[in-house]
Design a protein around this motif. Structure first.
Motif, PDB file in Angstrom:
ATOM      1  N   ASP A  60       0.817  -1.213   0.000  1.00  0.00           N
ATOM      2  CA  ASP A  60       0.000   0.000   0.000  1.00  0.00           C
ATOM      3  C   ASP A  60       0.853   1.266   0.000  1.00  0.00           C
ATOM      4  OD1 ASP A  60      -2.350  -1.538   0.171  1.00  0.00           O
ATOM      5  OD2 ASP A  60      -2.204  -1.624   2.360  1.00  0.00           O
ATOM      6  N   ILE A  61       1.929   1.259   0.765  1.00  0.00           N
ATOM      7  CA  ILE A  61       2.753   2.462   0.889  1.00  0.00           C
ATOM      8  C   ILE A  61       3.857   2.486  -0.164  1.00  0.00           C
ATOM      9  CG2 ILE A  61       4.440   1.556   2.543  1.00  0.00           C
ATOM     10  CD1 ILE A  61       2.706   5.016   2.722  1.00  0.00           C
ATOM     11  N   ALA A  62       4.328   1.314  -0.590  1.00  0.00           N
ATOM     12  CA  ALA A  62       5.339   1.241  -1.655  1.00  0.00           C
ATOM     13  C   ALA A  62       4.620   1.254  -2.998  1.00  0.00           C
ATOM     14  CB  ALA A  62       6.192  -0.022  -1.497  1.00  0.00           C
ATOM     15  N   ASN A  63       3.918   2.344  -3.235  1.00  0.00           N
ATOM     16  CA  ASN A  63       3.005   2.439  -4.365  1.00  0.00           C
ATOM     17  C   ASN A  63       2.902   3.911  -4.760  1.00  0.00           C
ATOM     18  OD1 ASN A  63       0.453   2.540  -5.901  1.00  0.00           O
ATOM     19  ND2 ASN A  63       0.152   0.457  -5.140  1.00  0.00           N
ATOM     20  N   PRO A  64       3.042   4.243  -6.036  1.00  0.00           N
ATOM     21  CA  PRO A  64       2.963   5.663  -6.415  1.00  0.00           C
ATOM     22  C   PRO A  64       1.639   6.315  -6.030  1.00  0.00           C
ATOM     23  CG  PRO A  64       2.894   4.242  -8.357  1.00  0.00           C
ATOM     24  CD  PRO A  64       3.272   3.374  -7.199  1.00  0.00           C
ATOM     25  N   LEU A 179       5.671  17.548  -7.131  1.00  0.00           N
ATOM     26  CA  LEU A 179       6.201  16.643  -6.124  1.00  0.00           C
ATOM     27  C   LEU A 179       7.187  15.652  -6.741  1.00  0.00           C
ATOM     28  CD1 LEU A 179       5.986  15.760  -3.120  1.00  0.00           C
ATOM     29  CD2 LEU A 179       4.202  14.152  -3.844  1.00  0.00           C
ATOM     30  N   ALA A 180       8.284  15.408  -6.037  1.00  0.00           N
ATOM     31  CA  ALA A 180       9.243  14.376  -6.427  1.00  0.00           C
ATOM     32  C   ALA A 180       8.905  13.067  -5.714  1.00  0.00           C
ATOM     33  CB  ALA A 180      10.657  14.807  -6.088  1.00  0.00           C
ATOM     34  N   ARG A 181       9.393  11.985  -6.275  1.00  0.00           N
ATOM     35  CA  ARG A 181       9.239  10.657  -5.687  1.00  0.00           C
ATOM     36  C   ARG A 181      10.560   9.918  -5.822  1.00  0.00           C
ATOM     37  NH1 ARG A 181       6.747   6.317  -9.813  1.00  0.00           N
ATOM     38  NH2 ARG A 181       8.527   5.195  -8.969  1.00  0.00           N
ATOM     39  N   PRO A 182      10.768   8.844  -5.057  1.00  0.00           N
ATOM     40  CA  PRO A 182      11.980   8.048  -5.241  1.00  0.00           C
ATOM     41  C   PRO A 182      11.983   7.389  -6.622  1.00  0.00           C
ATOM     42  CG  PRO A 182      10.878   7.508  -3.176  1.00  0.00           C
ATOM     43  CD  PRO A 182       9.923   8.323  -3.971  1.00  0.00           C
ATOM     44  N   ALA A 183      13.164   7.265  -7.208  1.00  0.00           N
ATOM     45  CA  ALA A 183      13.299   6.601  -8.510  1.00  0.00           C
ATOM     46  C   ALA A 183      13.395   5.093  -8.297  1.00  0.00           C
ATOM     47  CB  ALA A 183      14.512   7.137  -9.252  1.00  0.00           C
ATOM     48  N   ILE A 184      12.319   4.562  -7.730  1.00  0.00           N
ATOM     49  CA  ILE A 184      12.226   3.152  -7.357  1.00  0.00           C
ATOM     50  C   ILE A 184      11.013   2.550  -8.048  1.00  0.00           C
ATOM     51  CG2 ILE A 184      11.718   1.568  -5.442  1.00  0.00           C
ATOM     52  CD1 ILE A 184      13.206   3.475  -3.610  1.00  0.00           C
ATOM     53  N   LEU A 185      11.158   1.337  -8.556  1.00  0.00           N
ATOM     54  CA  LEU A 185      10.024   0.616  -9.125  1.00  0.00           C
ATOM     55  C   LEU A 185       9.140   0.124  -7.989  1.00  0.00           C
ATOM     56  CD1 LEU A 185       8.563  -0.601 -11.569  1.00  0.00           C
ATOM     57  CD2 LEU A 185      10.036  -2.617 -11.325  1.00  0.00           C
ATOM     58  N   MET A 186       7.922   0.647  -7.914  1.00  0.00           N
ATOM     59  CA  MET A 186       6.990   0.296  -6.844  1.00  0.00           C
ATOM     60  C   MET A 186       5.917  -0.660  -7.367  1.00  0.00           C
ATOM     61  SD  MET A 186       6.505   4.093  -5.170  1.00  0.00           S
ATOM     62  CE  MET A 186       7.875   5.253  -5.193  1.00  0.00           C
ATOM     63  N   PHE A 187       5.002  -1.017  -6.501  1.00  0.00           N
ATOM     64  CA  PHE A 187       3.868  -1.831  -6.907  1.00  0.00           C
ATOM     65  C   PHE A 187       2.913  -0.972  -7.744  1.00  0.00           C
ATOM     66  CE2 PHE A 187       5.455  -3.859  -3.070  1.00  0.00           C
ATOM     67  CZ  PHE A 187       5.465  -5.200  -3.426  1.00  0.00           C
ATOM     68  N   GLY A 188       2.351  -1.542  -8.801  1.00  0.00           N
ATOM     69  CA  GLY A 188       1.406  -0.829  -9.639  1.00  0.00           C
ATOM     70  C   GLY A 188       1.998   0.422 -10.266  1.00  0.00           C
ATOM     71  N   ASP A 189       3.273   0.352 -10.625  1.00  0.00           N
ATOM     72  CA  ASP A 189       4.018   1.545 -11.013  1.00  0.00           C
ATOM     73  C   ASP A 189       4.205   1.623 -12.528  1.00  0.00           C
ATOM     74  OD1 ASP A 189       5.588   3.780 -11.044  1.00  0.00           O
ATOM     75  OD2 ASP A 189       7.080   3.024  -9.621  1.00  0.00           O
ATOM     76  N   GLY A 190       3.387   2.455 -13.187  1.00  0.00           N
ATOM     77  CA  GLY A 190       3.562   2.682 -14.614  1.00  0.00           C
ATOM     78  C   GLY A 190       4.360   3.925 -14.921  1.00  0.00           C
TER      79      GLY A 190
END
Length: 277
Positions: A60-64, A179-190
């Motif tokens: 849930d949290i590791a998700n854009p 807003l910036a986000r981490p450059a990490i592949l998350m769950f449900g991340d397109g």
């Protein structure tokens, strides 16, 4: 705990017959450095009790989506992780692997799903690492205004431990101000900017084309997200699997060690001794 014991000399035969190491690593590689294990909801909630109380799972949290819904909570989680990874010293097994790599003509190449930058901190050259899920030490634009990545080095997150929320300023995209986000592949991340990882993979392919007898040493890679396992098994090379829980192998000639990352690396060094000049 049941442990698969290799046949006498099998580890030695695999390692002494190689001309390079393909080092593949999952989350278990960092546990011996003191990094949290998110295996299952209970492990995640122990590491982040505020998120557990709110009923969040890791997915849930590791998700854009979390950055759109509640950016202070999302960056509270990733800001805490960023500080943790910055302050964590790689365990001694990293240095042992680096020393072992230097005994081979083509040395080694790392493929890891970890986003913590521990291999670079331990001295492995950045140009010999594939980070298949990206890096927490880089950021990208949440809205995707560009493909640019930039260092998170100037971001100094302050997180309230009780609520798990960021209390310092949110990081912003230098191009559009969003807003910036981490450059990490998350769950449900397109929206992940994966060009850097593609370039890393191309460097690996070029290196692999020059290597004729690699051996894969897989460390702490599980089956829930099997990216690392699939990569190592696709290398057409003998595989040594070090995993405390899921050490089993299915191919003839591969070896499984039911050990932690540090214990398994120590076992490799004990097995080969001075047999590699």
């Amino acid at each position: 705990m049941m442990e698969k014991k290799p046949e006498t000399g099998s580890l030695s035969d695999i390692l002494t017959g190689a001309d390079a190491l393909v080092l593949t690593a999952g989350a278990g590689m960092g546990v011996d450095s003191g990094l949290p294990d998110f295996r299952g909801p209970q492990g995640f909630w122990r590491a982040y009790p505020a998120l557990g109380r709110a009923g969040f799972r890791f997915e849930d949290i590791a998700n854009p989506r979390a950055f759109h819904d509640d950016p202070l909570l999302a960056w509270g989680f990733y800001g805490h992780r960023l500080r943790l990874y910055r302050n964590t010293r790689p365990h001694a097994g990293f240095a042992l692997l680096l020393r072992l790599s230097e005994k081979y003509p083509h040395r080694s190449f790392v493929f890891t799903s970890n986003v913590d930058g521990q291999f670079q901190k331990a001295g492995f050259p950045d140009e010999r690492i594939v980070e298949c899920h990206g890096s927490i030490h880089l950021m990208q634009c949440l809205e995707g205004c560009c493909e640019d990545l930039w260092s998170s080095g100037e971001f100094d997150p302050v997180v309230d431990e009780e609520s798990g929320r960021l209390v310092s300023a949110l990081p912003l995209c230098p191009r559009c101000g969003g807003l910036a986000r981490p450059a990490i592949l998350m769950f449900g991340d397109g929206g992940w900017s994966g060009q850097r990882t593609l370039e890393q993979e191309e460097r690996f392919r070029q290196w692999r084309s020059r290597v004729s007898r690699p051996v894969v040493i897989e460390i702490g890679a599980g089956t829930i997200i099997p990216s690392v396992r699939h990569f190592g098994e696709a290398q057409d090379a003998p595989l040594i699997r070090i995993n405390l829980r899921e050490w089993q192998t299915t191919r003839s000639g591969d070896v499984g060690l039911g050990m932690s990352s540090r214990e398994g690396i120590d076992a490799l060094l004990r097995e080969i001794g001075d047999k590699i000049p």
